[in-house]
Motif scaffolding. Structure first.
Motif, mmCIF file in Angstrom:
data_model
loop_
_atom_site.group_PDB
_atom_site.id
_atom_site.type_symbol
_atom_site.label_atom_id
_atom_site.label_comp_id
_atom_site.label_asym_id
_atom_site.label_seq_id
_atom_site.Cartn_x
_atom_site.Cartn_y
_atom_site.Cartn_z
ATOM 1 N N UNK A 1 34.549 59.343 48.967
ATOM 2 C CA UNK A 1 34.314 60.502 49.838
ATOM 3 C C UNK A 1 33.093 60.260 50.723
ATOM 4 N N UNK A 2 32.039 59.684 50.152
ATOM 5 C CA UNK A 2 30.799 59.492 50.905
ATOM 6 C C UNK A 2 30.886 58.324 51.891
ATOM 7 N N UNK A 3 31.630 57.280 51.519
ATOM 8 C CA UNK A 3 31.593 56.034 52.306
ATOM 9 C C UNK A 3 32.813 55.828 53.187
ATOM 10 N N UNK A 4 33.939 56.449 52.816
ATOM 11 C CA UNK A 4 35.192 56.169 53.508
ATOM 12 C C UNK A 4 35.875 54.906 53.021
ATOM 13 N N UNK A 5 35.224 54.150 52.124
ATOM 14 C CA UNK A 5 35.887 52.966 51.550
ATOM 15 C C UNK A 5 36.578 53.402 50.264
ATOM 16 N N UNK A 6 37.870 53.100 50.130
ATOM 17 C CA UNK A 6 38.668 53.782 49.106
ATOM 18 C C UNK A 6 38.490 53.276 47.671
ATOM 19 N N UNK A 7 37.950 52.069 47.477
ATOM 20 C CA UNK A 7 37.899 51.549 46.097
ATOM 21 C C UNK A 7 36.514 51.029 45.738
ATOM 22 N N UNK A 8 36.153 51.236 44.465
ATOM 23 C CA UNK A 8 34.835 50.818 43.994
ATOM 24 C C UNK A 8 34.953 49.936 42.764
ATOM 25 N N UNK A 9 34.066 48.937 42.693
ATOM 26 C CA UNK A 9 33.841 48.206 41.450
ATOM 27 C C UNK A 9 32.430 48.580 41.008
ATOM 28 N N UNK A 10 32.305 49.149 39.807
ATOM 29 C CA UNK A 10 30.996 49.635 39.358
ATOM 30 C C UNK A 10 30.318 48.555 38.509
ATOM 31 N N UNK A 11 29.071 48.254 38.878
ATOM 32 C CA UNK A 11 28.305 47.253 38.131
ATOM 33 C C UNK A 11 26.930 47.834 37.812
ATOM 34 N N UNK A 12 25.928 46.983 37.645
ATOM 35 C CA UNK A 12 24.663 47.477 37.086
ATOM 36 C C UNK A 12 23.443 47.334 37.976
ATOM 37 N N UNK A 13 23.586 46.725 39.129
ATOM 38 C CA UNK A 13 22.405 46.485 39.965
ATOM 39 C C UNK A 13 22.850 46.110 41.363
ATOM 40 N N UNK A 14 21.879 46.018 42.253
ATOM 41 C CA UNK A 14 22.166 45.649 43.630
ATOM 42 C C UNK A 14 22.661 44.222 43.756
ATOM 43 N N UNK A 15 22.006 43.324 43.046
ATOM 44 C CA UNK A 15 22.422 41.923 43.163
ATOM 45 C C UNK A 15 23.833 41.733 42.623
ATOM 46 N N UNK A 16 24.165 42.461 41.563
ATOM 47 C CA UNK A 16 25.532 42.369 41.037
ATOM 48 C C UNK A 16 26.547 42.936 42.011
ATOM 49 N N UNK A 17 26.135 43.960 42.761
ATOM 50 C CA UNK A 17 27.035 44.522 43.768
ATOM 51 C C UNK A 17 27.310 43.463 44.834
ATOM 52 N N UNK A 18 26.263 42.738 45.251
ATOM 53 C CA UNK A 18 26.472 41.679 46.239
ATOM 54 C C UNK A 18 27.289 40.528 45.671
ATOM 55 N N UNK A 19 27.035 40.167 44.424
ATOM 56 C CA UNK A 19 27.832 39.110 43.786
ATOM 57 C C UNK A 19 29.315 39.503 43.783
ATOM 58 N N UNK A 20 29.572 40.762 43.434
ATOM 59 C CA UNK A 20 30.964 41.235 43.397
ATOM 60 C C UNK A 20 31.566 41.166 44.795
ATOM 61 N N UNK A 21 30.795 41.622 45.804
ATOM 62 C CA UNK A 21 31.305 41.589 47.182
ATOM 63 C C UNK A 21 31.612 40.158 47.613
ATOM 64 N N UNK A 22 30.746 39.219 47.265
ATOM 65 C CA UNK A 22 30.971 37.825 47.665
ATOM 66 C C UNK A 22 32.223 37.277 46.982
ATOM 67 N N UNK A 23 32.391 37.603 45.708
ATOM 68 C CA UNK A 23 33.610 37.156 45.017
ATOM 69 C C UNK A 23 34.851 37.778 45.633
ATOM 70 N N UNK A 24 34.779 39.061 45.949
ATOM 71 C CA UNK A 24 35.954 39.740 46.512
ATOM 72 C C UNK A 24 36.279 39.197 47.905
ATOM 73 N N UNK A 25 35.246 38.864 48.679
ATOM 74 C CA UNK A 25 35.486 38.279 50.007
ATOM 75 C C UNK A 25 36.176 36.920 49.854
ATOM 76 N N UNK A 26 35.674 36.151 48.922
ATOM 77 C CA UNK A 26 36.261 34.832 48.651
ATOM 78 C C UNK A 26 37.726 34.987 48.217
ATOM 79 N N UNK A 27 37.929 35.932 47.296
ATOM 80 C CA UNK A 27 39.272 36.172 46.749
ATOM 81 C C UNK A 27 40.236 36.596 47.847
ATOM 82 N N UNK A 28 39.716 37.407 48.783
ATOM 83 C CA UNK A 28 40.544 37.879 49.892
ATOM 84 C C UNK A 28 41.080 36.693 50.689
ATOM 85 N N UNK A 29 40.198 35.757 51.045
ATOM 86 C CA UNK A 29 40.646 34.646 51.886
ATOM 87 C C UNK A 29 41.532 33.683 51.121
#
Ligand SMILES: *Cc1c(COP(=O)(O)O)cnc(C)c1O
Length: 416
Positions: A100-128
């Motif tokens: 609702x706040x971001x307009x992005x429909x799906x979330x992966x919940x982790x424990x810190x900022x660096x983990x959020x970036x790690x998840x994003x990098x993995x998901x970007x890699x996985x996408x390609x």
């Protein structure tokens, strides 16, 4: 009560207890806090401090917020942790609120900022990889960027002090470009670029908002190459600017957003937010975490978001405008020291003509917590609940600290 909170324990005792067995990665400021209330912190000797850094932008509700404490206590008496093997009611609620706040429909919940970036990098890699373009591994990041300290995030962190002792980086294919140079970004992004990573307002890098021209270059580079845009909103997001996130103000539509810091109000939690385009490439087993999104952490984040939606966001906008006006007035009285004022909402940097340490130290002596970042910048990230009277009190201390630093400098010059 816990012995560590006993007022008989001095700062010196607390420091001594660390020196033998804590890995010495932090050169801490020699102050030991034992309790807090709202915008105030109290050290072991009972001294009061106005907290304008809020645990680096984390304690958005201030310290010892009674409603937050009640919600957490209730959750701790009900259910704390069950792992991601099973469902619990709060993770879906939190993901819904973040969508609702971001307009992005799906979330992966982790424990810190660096983990959020790690998840994003993995998901970007996985996408390609899912697109059949596994050779798209390039990342374009920005000068002054800070993505975190774990091995993947370190690769997208710019500062050589953090990186050099650990070369080579785990992700080698990162190009850094200047956020003042839109053409350099357009030149750096190609059909081999997996993602562009940029904080909408750089935090550790010195409170530097992206310019509209650079945001437009990100938009164009993504449109032209198909590269994903990862908005690192760990510091500037979750209401810090008076809006849920800062990327919409720049006209950006990220495929990935990383969140942390204020999200849990002090409870460790982070999140990677995904567009449907990226999320649809993610399969069972692609990522995981033991703690991430446990009931206690979700309850904390849900409480913070509820406060934001029940008026706190509007308060940040209003008090942020007051903060800006008063901060600029102070800066105008110290033109010998201050080069530029930058920021938005309750995220401010006072860029000085020289090293910011004398100012942050003078502020500390006077009872104000601010911190130095990017060498010359005095950074302020006050709690969202700060009142106008507290803004006045904290900024008066800052004003005095700037005078102290200028006077000390004149004295130093006079003596030789
Ligand atoms: C603090 C920060 C991080 C890292 O978050 P941690 O919780 O310290 O791991 C990442 N990106 C930005 C922009 C940050 O400010």
């Amino acid at each position: 009560m816990n012995d560590a909170l006993d007022s008989a324990v001095s700062t010196r005792d607390i420091q001594a207890a660390e020196t033998a067995h804590i890995v010495q990665t932090y050169r801490r400021v020699p102050v030991a806090f034992v309790r807090g209330r709202g915008v105030y912190l109290y050290d072991a000797e009972g001294r009061e401090f106005v907290d304008f850094i809020s645990g680096i932008g984390v304690a958005a509700l201030g310290h010892a917020h009674p409603g937050f404490a009640d919600a957490l206590a209730d959750q701790w008496r009900t259910l704390v942790h069950t792992s991601n093997l099973y469902f619990h009611p709060l993770q879906g609620q939190l993901a819904t609120a973040l969508a609702r706040l971001s307009g992005l429909p799906r979330a992966f919940i982790c424990n810190s900022g660096t983990e959020a970036n790690e998840a994003c990098l993995k998901f970007a890699r996985r996408y390609w990889v899912a697109q059949g373009e596994p050779e798209r591994t390039g990342i374009v990041a920005l000068d002054h960027a800070f993505g975190g300290r774990t091995c993947g995030s370190l690769s997208i962190t710019w500062d050589a002090h953090y990186r050099d002792p650990f070369m080579p980086m785990l992700i080698p294919s990162v190009t850094f470009v200047s956020p003042n140079d839109p053409d350099a970004l357009l030149a750096a992004v190609s059909s081999q670029t997996m993602a562009i990573v940029a904080e909408p307002i750089q935090g550790e890098g010195g409170v530097r908002p992206l310019t509209p021209a650079f945001a437009e270059a990100i938009r164009q580079a993504c449109a032209r190459s198909g590269a994903l845009y990862l908005a690192d909103e760990v510091q500037c997001g979750m209401g810090r600017t008076g809006q849920p996130f800062h990327f919409p103000a720049l006209g950006l539509t990220p495929d990935l957003v990383s969140v942390g810091k204020a999200l849990g109000g002090g409870y460790p939690i982070g999140a990677a937010l995904l567009s449907e385009r990226v999320a649809s490439a993610i399969a069972y087993g692609d990522h995981g975490t033991t703690y991430g999104g446990n009931p206690a952490a979700c309850r904390a984040a849900l409480f913070v978001i509820d406060q934001l939606e029940q008026g706190l966001l509007a308060h940040v906008r209003a008090i942020g405008a007051v903060f800006e006006r008063k901060l600029r007035a102070i800066a105008a009285r110290h033109t010998d020291l201050v080069r530029e004022v930058r920021g938005k909402g309750l995220m401010w940097g006072l860029d000085l003509q020289r090293d910011a340490s004398p100012v942050t130290q003078a502020a500390l002596s006077r009872g104000l917590l601010v911190n130095r970042t990017s060498e010359t910048v005095v950074r302020m990230l006050p709690p969202y609940i700060v009142s106008e009277a507290e803004v006045d009190r904290g900024l008066a201390l800052l004003d005095a600290a700037l005078s102290d630093a200028a006077a000390a400098e004149r004295k130093g010059t006079a003596h030789g």
